[in-house]
Design a protein around this motif. Structure first.
Motif, PDB file in Angstrom:
ATOM      1  N   UNK A 100       8.783  -5.141   2.907  1.00 44.26           N
ATOM      2  CA  UNK A 100       7.652  -5.201   3.684  1.00 44.26           C
ATOM      3  C   UNK A 100       6.380  -4.101   2.931  1.00 44.26           C
ATOM      4  N   UNK A 101       6.842  -3.839   1.910  1.00 39.56           N
ATOM      5  CA  UNK A 101       5.812  -2.665   1.332  1.00 39.56           C
ATOM      6  C   UNK A 101       5.344  -3.091  -0.113  1.00 39.56           C
ATOM      7  N   UNK A 102       3.786  -3.089   0.067  1.00 37.31           N
ATOM      8  CA  UNK A 102       3.042  -3.505  -1.201  1.00 37.31           C
ATOM      9  C   UNK A 102       3.393  -2.550  -2.498  1.00 37.31           C
ATOM     10  N   UNK A 103       3.262  -2.920  -3.443  1.00 35.31           N
ATOM     11  CA  UNK A 103       3.630  -2.420  -4.857  1.00 35.31           C
ATOM     12  C   UNK A 103       4.904  -2.669  -5.314  1.00 35.31           C
ATOM     13  N   UNK A 104       5.334  -1.609  -6.261  1.00 34.22           N
ATOM     14  CA  UNK A 104       6.580  -1.745  -6.923  1.00 34.22           C
ATOM     15  C   UNK A 104       7.755  -1.669  -6.023  1.00 34.22           C
ATOM     16  N   UNK A 105       8.815  -2.403  -6.476  1.00 36.04           N
ATOM     17  CA  UNK A 105      10.024  -2.718  -5.804  1.00 36.04           C
ATOM     18  C   UNK A 105      10.958  -1.700  -6.049  1.00 36.04           C
ATOM     19  N   UNK A 106      10.245  -0.273  -6.556  1.00 42.51           N
ATOM     20  CA  UNK A 106      11.549   0.863  -6.819  1.00 42.51           C
ATOM     21  C   UNK A 106      10.565   2.027  -6.313  1.00 42.51           C
ATOM     22  N   UNK A 107      11.158   3.164  -6.377  1.00 41.40           N
ATOM     23  CA  UNK A 107      10.475   4.351  -6.137  1.00 41.40           C
ATOM     24  C   UNK A 107       9.842   4.899  -7.401  1.00 41.40           C
TER      25      UNK A 107
END
Length: 275
Positions: free
Chosen positions: A221-228
């Motif tokens: 549910x977080x926009x942006x990259x799918x990693x830290x």
């Protein structure tokens, strides 16, 4: 179903005396989330100031001196009351007694809050992840209801890992994206997300936080990259010592640098609780 007590006075109120380091406050309400998890609110001194995410000493009278321990403040910095979340430790000298408090009882409150789980200890970034286990949720309840955090970050997420479903304290307001909070409800509607995970009972999300990071669940549910990414992401850790040490080591290998009040970084932990 949790129980809230707001008006039943204690049958045996204890009179405490303030000291130079401690004020005496009155319990206003108590909420039992389950048989061992509880939260409570107390009066707030007019002169008491703190930054969202800080902790303070809290306690009861002891045989020779006050019995105190550090508690993160769960209420936002603007609240008229102070709220705390606690777990009852079997035979714990303080928590076994604290879990029995009732409205009208008195507790000691330290006069000097402090801590590193604050926005000032982090470098500017785009996404803020607040990763918690158990009662480590408490400081993030304060941070997430601070209007300034939504100006600092585009996206804010609380991750709460517990063993049982009933350990998910504050689940309803968090799932509702803090809709009942008049100061952050509009920003939280688009900027805030909540990821609860349960490790020992059936639940829609399971597994420890490191697993959620690795398999991408954390970013659903977080926009942006799918990693830290240490360039854009900032992280706060609070909870069990094992979780903090494991995730801190994981973050370090990913290029994240720990921050402090004097030297802001890309992630922070509360050193006072870890040692």
């Amino acid at each position: 179903m949790s129980d809230v007590v707001t008006s039943m006075p204690s049958s045996e109120p204890t009179s405490l005396e303030p000291t130079s380091a401690l004020s005496v406050e009155t319990v206003l309400s108590v909420r039992m989330w389950n048989e061992h998890l509880f939260s409570f609110t107390i009066t707030r001194p007019a002169s008491f100031r703190f930054r969202s995410g800080e902790f303070v000493m809290l306690g009861l009278a002891g045989e020779q001196r006050p019995l105190l321990r550090a508690y993160s403040i769960a209420s936002p910095a603007y609240a008229e009351e102070l709220e705390f979340l606690s777990i009852r430790v079997p035979d714990g000298p303080l928590t076994s007694r604290l879990s029995q408090i009732q409205p009208g009882d008195q507790v000691y409150l330290g006069r000097k809050p402090t801590g590193t789980l604050v926005a000032d200890a982090l470098l500017p970034g785009k996404r803020l992840f607040m990763l918690s286990t158990g009662t480590g949720l408490a400081p993030f309840l304060s941070v997430a209801r601070d209007p300034e955090i939504y100006d600092r970050f585009d996206q804010i997420q609380i991750v709460h890992s517990v063993r049982r479903v009933t350990d998910l304290a504050y689940r309803e307001p968090l799932e509702a994206k803090l809709a009942d909070d008049p100061l952050v409800d509009e920003q939280a509607a688009t900027q805030f997300s909540y990821v609860p995970t349960v490790t020992r009972e059936p639940f829609h999300t399971s597994g420890r936080i490191d697993k959620l990071i690795d398999d991408g669940t954390l970013f659903a549910d977080m926009p942006g990259e799918k990693h830290l990414d240490p360039e854009t992401d900032r992280i706060m850790l609070c909870g069990s010592m094992a979780m903090i040490k494991d995730l801190a080591a994981k973050l370090e290998t990913m290029g994240f640098v720990e921050g402090s009040n004097s030297q802001p970084g890309q992630y922070v932990i509360e050193r006072a609780f870890v040692g």
